[in-house]
Design a protein around this motif. Structure first.
Motif, PDB file in Angstrom:
ATOM      1  N   ASN A 109     -15.149 -20.513   5.379  1.00  0.00           N
ATOM      2  CA  ASN A 109     -16.442 -19.984   4.939  1.00  0.00           C
ATOM      3  C   ASN A 109     -17.163 -19.238   6.056  1.00  0.00           C
ATOM      4  OD1 ASN A 109     -16.207 -20.783   2.294  1.00  0.00           O
ATOM      5  ND2 ASN A 109     -17.282 -22.723   2.579  1.00  0.00           N
ATOM      6  N   LEU A 139     -18.376 -15.368   5.587  1.00  0.00           N
ATOM      7  CA  LEU A 139     -19.743 -14.899   5.891  1.00  0.00           C
ATOM      8  C   LEU A 139     -19.715 -13.755   6.890  1.00  0.00           C
ATOM      9  CD1 LEU A 139     -21.692 -18.282   6.058  1.00  0.00           C
ATOM     10  CD2 LEU A 139     -22.023 -16.442   4.390  1.00  0.00           C
ATOM     11  N   LYS A 166     -20.811  -5.329  -4.149  1.00  0.00           N
ATOM     12  CA  LYS A 166     -20.758  -6.728  -3.733  1.00  0.00           C
ATOM     13  C   LYS A 166     -19.545  -6.999  -2.847  1.00  0.00           C
ATOM     14  CE  LYS A 166     -20.975  -8.671  -7.827  1.00  0.00           C
ATOM     15  NZ  LYS A 166     -21.009  -9.748  -8.833  1.00  0.00           N
ATOM     16  N   ALA A 216     -18.868 -10.739   5.065  1.00  0.00           N
ATOM     17  CA  ALA A 216     -19.973 -10.294   4.202  1.00  0.00           C
ATOM     18  C   ALA A 216     -20.870  -9.292   4.916  1.00  0.00           C
ATOM     19  CB  ALA A 216     -20.797 -11.499   3.739  1.00  0.00           C
ATOM     20  N   ASP A 253     -21.589 -18.190  -0.830  1.00  0.00           N
ATOM     21  CA  ASP A 253     -22.251 -17.224  -1.715  1.00  0.00           C
ATOM     22  C   ASP A 253     -21.391 -17.077  -2.967  1.00  0.00           C
ATOM     23  OD1 ASP A 253     -23.427 -15.141  -3.040  1.00  0.00           O
ATOM     24  OD2 ASP A 253     -23.117 -13.641  -1.460  1.00  0.00           O
ATOM     25  N   LYS A 254     -21.883 -17.602  -4.068  1.00  0.00           N
ATOM     26  CA  LYS A 254     -21.093 -17.595  -5.299  1.00  0.00           C
ATOM     27  C   LYS A 254     -21.289 -16.323  -6.122  1.00  0.00           C
ATOM     28  CE  LYS A 254     -20.724 -22.595  -5.607  1.00  0.00           C
ATOM     29  NZ  LYS A 254     -21.245 -22.835  -4.245  1.00  0.00           N
ATOM     30  N   SER A 255     -21.972 -15.330  -5.540  1.00  0.00           N
ATOM     31  CA  SER A 255     -22.147 -14.074  -6.263  1.00  0.00           C
ATOM     32  C   SER A 255     -21.070 -13.055  -5.906  1.00  0.00           C
ATOM     33  CB  SER A 255     -23.524 -13.473  -5.947  1.00  0.00           C
ATOM     34  OG  SER A 255     -23.572 -12.993  -4.614  1.00  0.00           O
ATOM     35  N   ILE A 256     -20.180 -13.391  -4.947  1.00  0.00           N
ATOM     36  CA  ILE A 256     -19.178 -12.426  -4.511  1.00  0.00           C
ATOM     37  C   ILE A 256     -18.115 -12.221  -5.589  1.00  0.00           C
ATOM     38  CG2 ILE A 256     -19.544 -12.977  -2.080  1.00  0.00           C
ATOM     39  CD1 ILE A 256     -17.030 -14.631  -2.107  1.00  0.00           C
TER      40      ILE A 256
END
Length: 419
Positions: A217, A221, A233, A224, A268-271
């Motif tokens: 993770n 990040l 995204k 990201a 981040d669960k929107s990826i």
């Protein structure tokens, strides 16, 4: 968040992609194969919309020999209307598409001719995405390439050649870690020098981790931060290793329990998550239903309608277990459902179960069958029991019968498409 799949769709003959040998690449053949492949892509887009799959990787082979000099067909003009219509569907339904050139598209090669061909291949990929009207969020994913005995020099060549590409190509590029040569720390260092966003691949990371410490993770990040607003995204690749096969081979399906643990730990669960798995759209639907907070019993019942005869061909007990599970309409349990499906896939072939399933499918077809077709089925079934005919020969006959009788319930079944 969107969860998607790559290139190939399982469950319909309408989505089959075709290729062309170089010796047969005359304009008429190129147009014919292009037309077939664009029709297949159109069918996939329709399926993805109906199945609420918003992420899809288009095959690099969608245009046969698309970047080869032999293909002089003006496909962008000849198929402009269809390409525009598909692009409209993609835009209006908030789909995100991407492409991923193959292993021979290497822009850090020591051979200038290889680099030149790679640049032509990137131009072709760009032209295809441009023809759909897709914006820069529709990415072309690229690996760094070879090491050639000198990684710093190979990285420097990649940076130089990537930065020299036309801006409209650079705006579509994203770079990815691989399982042998360039770990995620290497790729992030290239991103700093090129401004290209980084796609994190979890399996490649497990097989080729950097020396620098950090959890998965942490690296996600850090990747990201490389994605700008115009890139869309953040996108990652997710796969699981096959239990048998070569190093890095992708699993036949995504293990539901393992994926859920990965998903629940994401910062981040929107990826966007691109699945790289052999059963393609089947795992994409599975993972979408596993992660959707509003998965309803109707969703699982629709899935069951597709899987049921295949399950019956593997295990009558698991067939009954799933039927019992779905009787509880108030508490749909996607994890329990897919765990049973996965358990079924792990079973060895069972001729008795195959015969039982074939007889159930035949029950939909027998009334309208001609006498010669009934004799053919009996012969195939006897041959299956005696091992003189294969399971595939029985399934192919039943599929042709289903098509001839236009049986939509059967034609939507995965019985014909799963081993």
């Amino acid at each position: 968040m969107s969860i998607g799949y790559a290139c190939v769709h399982i469950g319909s003959r309408k989505t089959k992609l075709y290729s062309l040998r170089l010796k047969n690449a005359i304009p008429d053949n190129l147009r014919l194969v292009t037309a077939k492949n664009l029709n297949a892509l159109n069918a996939v887009i329709d399926y993805n919309i109906q199945s609420d799959i918003r992420l899809f990787r288009i095959s690099s082979d969608i245009i046969p020999l698309g970047s080869h000099p032999v293909n002089t067909v003006a496909w962008q003009n000849d198929f402009a209307s269809q390409l525009t219509q598909m692009g409209k569907q993609i835009s209006e339904n908030n789909l995100r598409v991407s492409m991923h050139p193959g292993q021979y598209t290497v822009i850090n090669s020591l051979d200038p001719s290889v680099v030149s061909r790679a640049e032509e291949d990137l131009k072709y990929h760009c032209r295809f995405l441009d023809s759909l009207g897709c914006g820069p969020e529709s990415k072309i994913i690229l690996h760094i390439g070879g090491v050639y005995g000198d990684k710093p020099a190979a990285i420097a060549r990649f940076v130089k050649n990537a930065n020299a590409l036309p801006n409209h190509i650079r705006s579509r590029l994203a770079i990815e870690n691989d399982d042998r040569s360039y770990h995620i720390s290497d790729v992030l260092s290239v991103s700093l020098k090129t401004g290209l966003p980084v796609v994190f691949d979890n399996l490649h990371h497990e097989l080729n981790p950097p020396e620098e410490a950090g959890s998965m993770n942490d690296w996600i990040l850090r990747c990201a931060a490389t994605w700008r607003k115009q890139d869309g995204k953040q996108k990652i690749h997710y796969s699981q290793s096959a239990s048998i096969g070569p190093r890095g081979a992708h699993s036949a399906t995504i293990s539901a329990d393992t994926f859920l643990r990965f998903y629940q730990a994401l910062p981040d669960k929107s990826i966007d998550i691109m699945l790289e798995v052999k059963d393609k759209n089947l795992s994409a639907v599975k993972c979408n239903l596993l992660t959707c907070p509003n998965t309803a019993i109707q969703d699982l019942e629709r899935e069951w309608a597709k899987y049921k005869y295949w399950v019956l061909s593997r295990s009558a007990k698991i067939y009954q277990d799933i039927r019992a599970l779905l009787k509880d309409k108030s508490h749909p349990d996607a994890l329990a459902f897919y765990t049973l499906i996965e358990r079924c896939a792990a079973l060895p072939p069972n001729i008795g179960a195959e015969i039982n399933a074939a007889q159930h499918v035949w029950g939909y077809l027998s009334d309208a069958a001609e006498p010669n077709e009934k004799k053919k089925f009996e012969k195939l079934l006897s041959g299956l029991a005696e091992k003189t005919f294969s399971v595939d020969s029985v399934k192919n006959f039943l599929l042709r019968m289903s098509e001839a009788q236009d049986q939509p319930y059967l034609l939507n079944s995965l019985y014909f498409f799963l081993p």
